[in-house]
Design an enzyme around this catalytic site. Structure first.
Site, PDB file in Angstrom:
ATOM      1  N   PRO A   1      29.614  10.840  41.196  1.00  0.00           N
ATOM      2  CA  PRO A   1      28.224  10.698  41.034  1.00  0.00           C
ATOM      3  C   PRO A   1      27.704  11.371  39.703  1.00  0.00           C
ATOM      4  O   PRO A   1      28.140  12.590  39.307  1.00  0.00           O
ATOM      5  CB  PRO A   1      27.804  11.439  42.324  1.00  0.00           C
ATOM      6  CG  PRO A   1      28.952  12.045  42.660  1.00  0.00           C
ATOM      7  CD  PRO A   1      30.213  11.479  42.684  1.00  0.00           C
ATOM      8  N   GLU A   2      26.622  10.886  39.086  1.00  0.00           N
ATOM      9  CA  GLU A   2      26.253  11.637  38.002  1.00  0.00           C
ATOM     10  C   GLU A   2      24.965  12.303  38.382  1.00  0.00           C
ATOM     11  O   GLU A   2      24.412  12.314  39.612  1.00  0.00           O
ATOM     12  CB  GLU A   2      25.889  10.488  36.858  1.00  0.00           C
ATOM     13  CG  GLU A   2      27.155   9.884  36.411  1.00  0.00           C
ATOM     14  CD  GLU A   2      26.952   9.210  35.272  1.00  0.00           C
ATOM     15  OE1 GLU A   2      26.211   9.166  34.580  1.00  0.00           O
ATOM     16  OE2 GLU A   2      27.912   8.073  35.005  1.00  0.00           O
TER      17      GLU A   2
ATOM     18  N   LYS B   1      26.066  18.548  38.750  1.00  0.00           N
ATOM     19  CA  LYS B   1      26.192  17.654  39.793  1.00  0.00           C
ATOM     20  C   LYS B   1      26.580  18.454  41.038  1.00  0.00           C
ATOM     21  O   LYS B   1      27.176  17.486  42.015  1.00  0.00           O
ATOM     22  CB  LYS B   1      27.544  16.893  39.294  1.00  0.00           C
ATOM     23  CG  LYS B   1      27.262  16.119  38.101  1.00  0.00           C
ATOM     24  CD  LYS B   1      28.731  15.507  37.625  1.00  0.00           C
ATOM     25  CE  LYS B   1      28.303  14.751  36.058  1.00  0.00           C
ATOM     26  NZ  LYS B   1      29.670  14.085  35.654  1.00  0.00           N
TER      27      LYS B   1
ATOM     28  N   HIS C   1      37.097  10.730  58.537  1.00  0.00           N
ATOM     29  CA  HIS C   1      36.741  11.341  57.235  1.00  0.00           C
ATOM     30  C   HIS C   1      35.241  12.142  57.322  1.00  0.00           C
ATOM     31  O   HIS C   1      35.060  12.681  56.226  1.00  0.00           O
ATOM     32  CB  HIS C   1      36.318  10.032  56.380  1.00  0.00           C
ATOM     33  CG  HIS C   1      37.673   9.153  56.126  1.00  0.00           C
ATOM     34  ND1 HIS C   1      38.785   9.606  55.696  1.00  0.00           N
ATOM     35  CD2 HIS C   1      37.498   7.664  56.192  1.00  0.00           C
ATOM     36  CE1 HIS C   1      39.625   8.703  55.766  1.00  0.00           C
ATOM     37  NE2 HIS C   1      38.809   7.381  56.067  1.00  0.00           N
TER      38      HIS C   1
ATOM     39  N   ARG D   1      38.413  10.159  50.145  1.00  0.00           N
ATOM     40  CA  ARG D   1      39.295  10.706  49.200  1.00  0.00           C
ATOM     41  C   ARG D   1      39.731  12.310  49.161  1.00  0.00           C
ATOM     42  O   ARG D   1      40.619  12.612  48.603  1.00  0.00           O
ATOM     43  CB  ARG D   1      39.054  10.200  48.089  1.00  0.00           C
ATOM     44  CG  ARG D   1      38.855   8.760  47.523  1.00  0.00           C
ATOM     45  CD  ARG D   1      38.455   8.323  46.199  1.00  0.00           C
ATOM     46  NE  ARG D   1      38.158   6.900  46.229  1.00  0.00           N
ATOM     47  CZ  ARG D   1      37.882   6.170  45.062  1.00  0.00           C
ATOM     48  NH1 ARG D   1      37.890   7.022  43.692  1.00  0.00           N
ATOM     49  NH2 ARG D   1      37.203   5.171  44.982  1.00  0.00           N
TER      50      ARG D   1
ATOM     51  N   LYS E   1      30.440  19.737  15.083  1.00  0.00           N
ATOM     52  CA  LYS E   1      31.556  18.969  15.648  1.00  0.00           C
ATOM     53  C   LYS E   1      32.099  17.625  15.257  1.00  0.00           C
ATOM     54  O   LYS E   1      31.153  16.966  14.978  1.00  0.00           O
ATOM     55  CB  LYS E   1      30.884  18.544  17.276  1.00  0.00           C
ATOM     56  CG  LYS E   1      30.561  19.744  18.231  1.00  0.00           C
ATOM     57  CD  LYS E   1      30.005  19.316  19.535  1.00  0.00           C
ATOM     58  CE  LYS E   1      30.127  20.287  20.463  1.00  0.00           C
ATOM     59  NZ  LYS E   1      31.508  20.921  20.858  1.00  0.00           N
TER      60      LYS E   1
ATOM     61  N   ARG F   1      37.600   6.298  28.852  1.00  0.00           N
ATOM     62  CA  ARG F   1      36.534   5.457  29.577  1.00  0.00           C
ATOM     63  C   ARG F   1      35.978   4.413  28.969  1.00  0.00           C
ATOM     64  O   ARG F   1      36.086   4.166  27.730  1.00  0.00           O
ATOM     65  CB  ARG F   1      35.399   6.634  30.070  1.00  0.00           C
ATOM     66  CG  ARG F   1      35.863   7.803  30.607  1.00  0.00           C
ATOM     67  CD  ARG F   1      34.645   8.884  30.982  1.00  0.00           C
ATOM     68  NE  ARG F   1      35.130  10.126  31.520  1.00  0.00           N
ATOM     69  CZ  ARG F   1      34.363  10.960  32.058  1.00  0.00           C
ATOM     70  NH1 ARG F   1      33.004  10.709  32.269  1.00  0.00           N
ATOM     71  NH2 ARG F   1      34.871  11.991  32.815  1.00  0.00           N
TER      72      ARG F   1
END
Length: 294
Positions: A2-3, A58, A105, A124, A167, A284
């Site tokens: 999740p973001e 998060k 779970h 998980r 950067k 990604r």
């Protein structure tokens, strides 16, 4: 994983069941989550009142009347299932994994004084919980290196330019660095870069001018990030893979994606005749329009 918008949606969904309510009982069915639960985990939570439910990047942060804070992370597939006073269960956030009939779970269950039963369900087991003294929160390893909140007052073009000055990494990689800005993930970085018409391949250092002042790129990017995040929160987040709202409903922001998961489709920028492309960047998938993102 999740973001920020998904976690914020979960936070808002949990508030009616948790905030201002005493924890009557905590049951830990297993303690081997991503990190083992503390040996005094249950004892420190039982009988405590949740005085506030916040978020940092998060992470969910439940303030307790003892002066402790319960730090919670959903991991890849974690969710909170809420049953209010014996009623039908709801699931704040955006979740896909079905809950097993045996509830195997459900690893941590909170029984609240208002009758709510809140179960942390994580097939998980990449999620985790930790109790931290409020006075020690800023030094907590999970939190101390985090950059500013992208929806907070501290986050602006000057701050972002300073963080990215010099950067050599790509702009997308810089935005995914939680030390630069906290809570952003792959979906919303792709969407924000598209909205700002900036290439994910662009060097992060171009957000700063030669004098160190924010460039026009930074001035466009900050409001784009805010707009995308606020729209996602308003829509309840994205329902891809593992995340569903606390009400059990799907989020709708995925229907507003401009580039994410739209490979091969026409660019939605007015006047652009380009096509959305996908490539792998730092392991990604990156979605973008090469024609209008420079």
């Amino acid at each position: 994983m999740p973001e920020l918008p998904e976690v914020e949606t979960v936070r808002r969904g949990l508030i009616p069941a948790m905030e201002g309510v005493r924890i009557a009982r905590v049951t830990a069915h297993r303690n081997d989550l991503r990190f083992p639960l503390q040996t005094d985990f249950v004892a420190r939570l039982g009988g405590r009142v949740v005085t506030g439910l916040g978020r940092r990047a998060k992470y969910l942060l439940a303030d307790l009347d003892s002066g402790d804070v319960l730090l919670m992370h959903l991991g890849m597939s974690g969710s909170f299932r809420v049953a209010m006073d014996g009623g039908q269960e709801a699931t704040p956030g955006i979740f896909h994994h079905p809950r097993s009939e045996s509830r195997t779970h459900d690893h941590v269950v909170f029984e609240m004084d208002n009758g709510a039963v809140i179960s942390f369900n994580d097939p998980r087991r990449f999620g985790y919980m930790k109790i931290v003294a409020r006075a020690d929160l800023e030094a907590e390893p999970f939190l101390k290196a985090l950059g500013p909140e992208p929806l907070g007052n501290e986050f602006n073009a000057a701050m972002l330019a300073q963080a990215c000055a010099g950067k050599a990494t790509s702009l997308k990689a810089a935005l995914l660095d939680q030390r630069v800005v906290a809570g952003l993930g792959n979906i919303y970085v792709c969407e924000a870069l598209y909205r700002a018409h900036l290439s994910p391949k662009r060097r992060a250092s171009t957000l700063a001018s030669r004098t160190g002042a924010p460039s026009g790129h930074a001035e466009r990017l900050v409001p784009a990030i805010r707009t995308v995040l606020n729209a996602a929160i308003e829509a309840g987040g994205s329902s891809l893979r593992d995340h569903r709202q606390t009400t059990g409903e799907l989020g709708y922001f995925q229907h507003s994606f401009q580039v994410y998961d739209r490979e091969g489709e026409p660019c939605r920028t007015r006047g652009c005749k380009g096509t959305v492309k996908r490539f792998t960047q730092n392991g990604r998938s990156t979605f973008w329009c090469p024609s209008c993102q420079k």
